[in-house]
Every structure is written in structure tokens, then in C-alpha cells.
Scaffold this active site. Structure first.
Site, PDB file in Angstrom:
ATOM      1  N   TYR A 224       0.778  12.017  34.619  1.00  0.00           N
ATOM      2  CA  TYR A 224       0.822  10.657  34.095  1.00  0.00           C
ATOM      3  C   TYR A 224       0.304   9.630  35.102  1.00  0.00           C
ATOM      4  O   TYR A 224      -0.087   8.522  34.725  1.00  0.00           O
ATOM      5  CB  TYR A 224       2.242  10.279  33.688  1.00  0.00           C
ATOM      6  CG  TYR A 224       2.768  10.996  32.457  1.00  0.00           C
ATOM      7  CD1 TYR A 224       1.955  11.862  31.730  1.00  0.00           C
ATOM      8  CD2 TYR A 224       4.066  10.820  32.028  1.00  0.00           C
ATOM      9  CE1 TYR A 224       2.437  12.520  30.622  1.00  0.00           C
ATOM     10  CE2 TYR A 224       4.559  11.466  30.909  1.00  0.00           C
ATOM     11  CZ  TYR A 224       3.734  12.325  30.205  1.00  0.00           C
ATOM     12  OH  TYR A 224       4.213  12.972  29.098  1.00  0.00           O
TER      13      TYR A 224
ATOM     14  N   LYS B 249       4.768  26.144  35.392  1.00  0.00           N
ATOM     15  CA  LYS B 249       3.758  27.031  34.801  1.00  0.00           C
ATOM     16  C   LYS B 249       2.991  27.676  35.961  1.00  0.00           C
ATOM     17  O   LYS B 249       1.764  27.576  36.073  1.00  0.00           O
ATOM     18  CB  LYS B 249       2.833  26.229  33.878  1.00  0.00           C
ATOM     19  CG  LYS B 249       1.961  27.088  32.965  1.00  0.00           C
ATOM     20  CD  LYS B 249       2.756  27.932  31.993  1.00  0.00           C
ATOM     21  CE  LYS B 249       1.807  28.700  31.060  1.00  0.00           C
ATOM     22  NZ  LYS B 249       2.522  29.733  30.279  1.00  0.00           N
TER      23      LYS B 249
ATOM     24  N   ASP C  85       6.807  27.388  28.634  1.00  0.00           N
ATOM     25  CA  ASP C  85       6.739  27.865  27.251  1.00  0.00           C
ATOM     26  C   ASP C  85       7.952  28.706  26.882  1.00  0.00           C
ATOM     27  O   ASP C  85       8.535  28.538  25.804  1.00  0.00           O
ATOM     28  CB  ASP C  85       5.433  28.631  27.001  1.00  0.00           C
ATOM     29  CG  ASP C  85       5.071  29.574  28.127  1.00  0.00           C
ATOM     30  OD1 ASP C  85       5.761  29.596  29.167  1.00  0.00           O
ATOM     31  OD2 ASP C  85       4.071  30.314  27.978  1.00  0.00           O
TER      32      ASP C  85
ATOM     33  N   ASP D 220       9.173  15.473  29.765  1.00  0.00           N
ATOM     34  CA  ASP D 220       8.996  14.577  28.626  1.00  0.00           C
ATOM     35  C   ASP D 220       9.109  15.360  27.321  1.00  0.00           C
ATOM     36  O   ASP D 220       9.771  14.937  26.363  1.00  0.00           O
ATOM     37  CB  ASP D 220       7.624  13.903  28.741  1.00  0.00           C
ATOM     38  CG  ASP D 220       7.492  12.681  27.856  1.00  0.00           C
ATOM     39  OD1 ASP D 220       8.448  12.345  27.139  1.00  0.00           O
ATOM     40  OD2 ASP D 220       6.419  12.047  27.882  1.00  0.00           O
TER      41      ASP D 220
ATOM     42  N   ASP E 235      12.726  15.847  24.438  1.00  0.00           N
ATOM     43  CA  ASP E 235      12.669  15.594  23.003  1.00  0.00           C
ATOM     44  C   ASP E 235      13.172  16.803  22.223  1.00  0.00           C
ATOM     45  O   ASP E 235      13.841  16.657  21.193  1.00  0.00           O
ATOM     46  CB  ASP E 235      11.232  15.255  22.574  1.00  0.00           C
ATOM     47  CG  ASP E 235      10.914  13.779  22.759  1.00  0.00           C
ATOM     48  OD1 ASP E 235      11.651  13.111  23.509  1.00  0.00           O
ATOM     49  OD2 ASP E 235       9.942  13.298  22.169  1.00  0.00           O
TER      50      ASP E 235
END
Length: 358
Positions: free
Chosen positions: A141, A189, A221, A245, A249
Site C-alpha cells: 500500500y 507467502k 491462502d 486487510d 474482512d
């Protein structure tokens, strides 16, 4: 206690839910004998509509002079095109950098009585209680270079992390886990990303300083799958900016609704507290929005910025008692149910219990 709190209502449902949270903060001040000086300032699309940049300088200065900042939400589809400088979301990134808040804490628990309120089987989510610790001011970001190619046919962003950035957020996660159930699940990852390999190495080094805390490494994942299928296996989830992020959610689905989730961004000059749900412009002004995420964010503000633990407990107890009494906003009941109450009514039910605890 005399504290200065800046409220940034923002866009969409932001003004509705921050109004509810502000009422709760004022009730806490009355009940516990504190003085809170609370002021409101424009940010995001609300600032753009007034001819200001997404984060006006006056708003920035007010936040820098506050003990804590309560944000509603930023995001307005009117400004979804054009450069980053003219988008509401830019204000949030700038505000995090301005305040230096590098750690985002996102607790997610299944409140008693809401076990069957979401999409998952009650027996899988009952008792789930986890904390996502997300690095907030690094990663993709903020990494440079970034931009659009001159021909408009490609774009690029840079994921970048340094050892100090990873170390300080890992320290926060391990300290949190030491006061909870003693488990950190670090998400990366590392099989394909160099940043994740460094992340795993540094987190392992920090973990060695906390022999009483167990450390697990998980690819993002597989973590997403396990969070949905076995949420009780998680205590503290440590992640970088992008992965955190997304996973936070998903945690909203686990507990029943994004409308329940608060967050605290800390580590800088003043804490920034906001519900996770975003601006939700399609339901703004309809008295549908669930105010619990914003009210619970106010509780985190009390705990983390004002060192007011009993006051924060009082707010959270009021939320729990309201839900235990059977009150539900539309996001917590089956579609079309006639048992749902409006957001304003939910706020008043919680407010009453803050003022007059049973």
C-alpha cells in the site's frame, strides 16, 4: 481525566455510526466523571465535496493535537475515477502516515447468542475469539515505485518490507498473545515472495524471545481456508498490510457481520479507531447500519489511547447485554426479517446500558 478526541465522520454510513459512538463516549464521561473535548472535522469524500483535499490540513492538525481519533469511514463512488490525490481513500493512507500508527488491531469474536447469525455452522464458530494484528504503514500500500504506465496499458505497485518494520509489529503480536491464549499464527507467502521470506525469518527471531508463546507459520491462502473452517484454532493472527486487510474482512463473516468489528490503529502520536465495515454508501441514511463496530471502536479508544480499562469494559458489557437481550440490526437477522431494529434504536439500547448498568 480530561482528554481531547477528534471525530472524523467521513462518508456513507460514517456519520450515522460515529454519532452513536460519540454519544456513548459522552455517556462514559458522565458516568465516570471525565471531561472529553470532542470536535468533528471533514475527511474523505466529505472534504472533497467541500472543495478540500481528502485530508484537509486543518483536519490533519486537529488529529495531531488530539489524544485519540475516531473515524467513521471514507469512500464515495462519486470520486472513484481520477488520480489517487482526488480519492477519499487517500485520506486514510495519509492519516495513518501522519499519526505514525503502524499496528492495526482487529479483534473478532462470536458474541453469545450470535452463533447462528452468520454463514457458518454454529458448532464451528461458537467460542471463536481472535485478534488480527496487521502491519499498517508498509507493504504494497505504501511501497515505491508505484503508478500507471504512460500509455495507460499497465500499472505497477511495489511490496516492500524492512527488518525494523517487521520486528516492531511482531513484538506487538507476541505481547498480545502472551496476555491471551499464547499462540501467534504468522501469515505470509514465503513460497513465492521475497518479502514474505524476510517476514518469516524476522518473526521467527522475535518469537524466540517469547518462549511461552507458540508460533505457527501459515501461507495466506491456507490461512484463509482454515479461518473459515476452524476459526477456534486461531488466537493472534500476525500479517502484513495486504493480507491482514483481506483476512480481517473474512473474520467478519466468521463472527456474523462486518458491522460488529472494531479496529484500533496504534503505535504513533495518537491512536486512530474505526469500524472495519467501510462507508457502505448504498445503505447510508436508511437507519440500517449496525453501530456496534463504531461503538466497540470507541471502547478500544478508551482502552488503548486513554488507558481507561474499566470504562472500555463498561461499553463492551453494554454491547454484550444488548445482544443478549435479543436486539438485532438487519445484518444480524435473516433477510426480510421483521425482527430487526434500526441502527439508531440499537445505539440507544447500548447507550442506556452504559448509563444504567444492570
Amino acid at each position: 481525566m480530561h482528554s481531547t478526541i477528534v471525530v472524523l465522520p467521513g462518508d456513507g454510513i460514517g456519520p450515522e455510526v460515529t454519532s452513536a459512538a460519540e454519544q456513548v463516549l459522552r455517556a462514559v464521561a458522565d458516568r465516570f466523571g471525565h471531561t472529553f473535548t470532542i470536535s468533528s472535522h471533514p475527511v474523505g469524500g466529505a472534504a472533497l465535496r467541500a472543495g478540500e483535499p481528502p485530508l484537509p490540513d486543518a483536519t490533519r492538525q486537529a488529529c495531531l493535537g488530539a489524544d485519540a481519533v475516531l473515524l467513521g469511514a471514507v469512500g464515495d463512488p462519486t470520486f472513484d475515477t481520477g488520480s489517487s490525490a482526488g480519492r477519499p481513500e487517500t485520506a486514510l493512507l495519509q492519516l495513518r502516515q501522519t499519526l505514525g500508527v503502524f499496528a492495526n488491531l482487529r479483534p473478532a469474536r462470536v458474541w453469545p447468542g450470535l452463533e447462528d447469525g452468520g454463514a457458518f455452522k454454529p458448532e464451528r464458530v461458537s467460542g471463536a475469539d481472535l485478534l488480527i494484528v496487521r502491519e499498517l504503514t508498509g507493504g504494497i500500500y505504501y511501497g515505491e515505485p508505484r503508478g500507471m504506465a504512460d500509455d495507460g496499458q499497465s500499472a505497477f505497485n511495489t511490496m516492500r518490507y524492512s527488518r525494523p518494520e517487521i520486528e516492531r509489529i511482531a513484538e506487538m503480536a507476541f505481547k498480545a498473545a502472551a496476555g491471551r491464549r499464547g499462540l501467534v499464527t504468522s501469515v505470509d507467502k514465503a513460497n513465492v515472495l521475497e518479502t514474505s521470506r524476510l517476514w518469516r525469518e524476522v518473526v521467527t527471531d522475535v518469537g524466540a524471545r517469547y518462549p511461552d508463546v507458540q508460533l505457527k507459520h501459515q501461507y495466506v491462502d491456507s490461512c484463509a481456508l482454515l479461518l473459515a473452517t476452524n476459526p477456534l484454532d486461531f488466537d493472534v493472527v500476525l500479517s502484513g498490510n495486504l493480507f491482514g486487510d483481506i483476512l480481517s474482512d473474512e473474520a467478519g463473516a466468521v463472527v456474523g457481520s462486518l458491522g460488529l468489528l472494531p479496529s484500533a490503529s496504534i503505535g504513533g502520536s495518537a491512536g486512530l479507531f474505526e469500524p472495519v465495515h467501510g462507508s457502505a454508501p448504498t445503505i447510508a441514511g436508511q437507519d440500517i447500519a449496525n453501530p456496534i463496530g463504531a461503538i466497540a471502536s470507541a471502547a478500544m479508544l478508551l482502552r488503548h489511547s486513554l488507558d481507561a480499562g474499566p470504562e472500555a469494559d463498561a461499553v463492551e458489557q453494554a454491547i454484550g447485554a444488548t445482544l443478549a437481550a435479543g436486539h438485532r440490526t438487519a445484518d444480524l437477522v435473516a433477510p426480510g426479517s421483521t425482527t430487526a431494529i434500526g441502527g439508531a434504536r440499537m445505539a440507544q439500547e447500548i447507550l442506556g446500558r452504559v448509563r444504567r448498568p444492570s
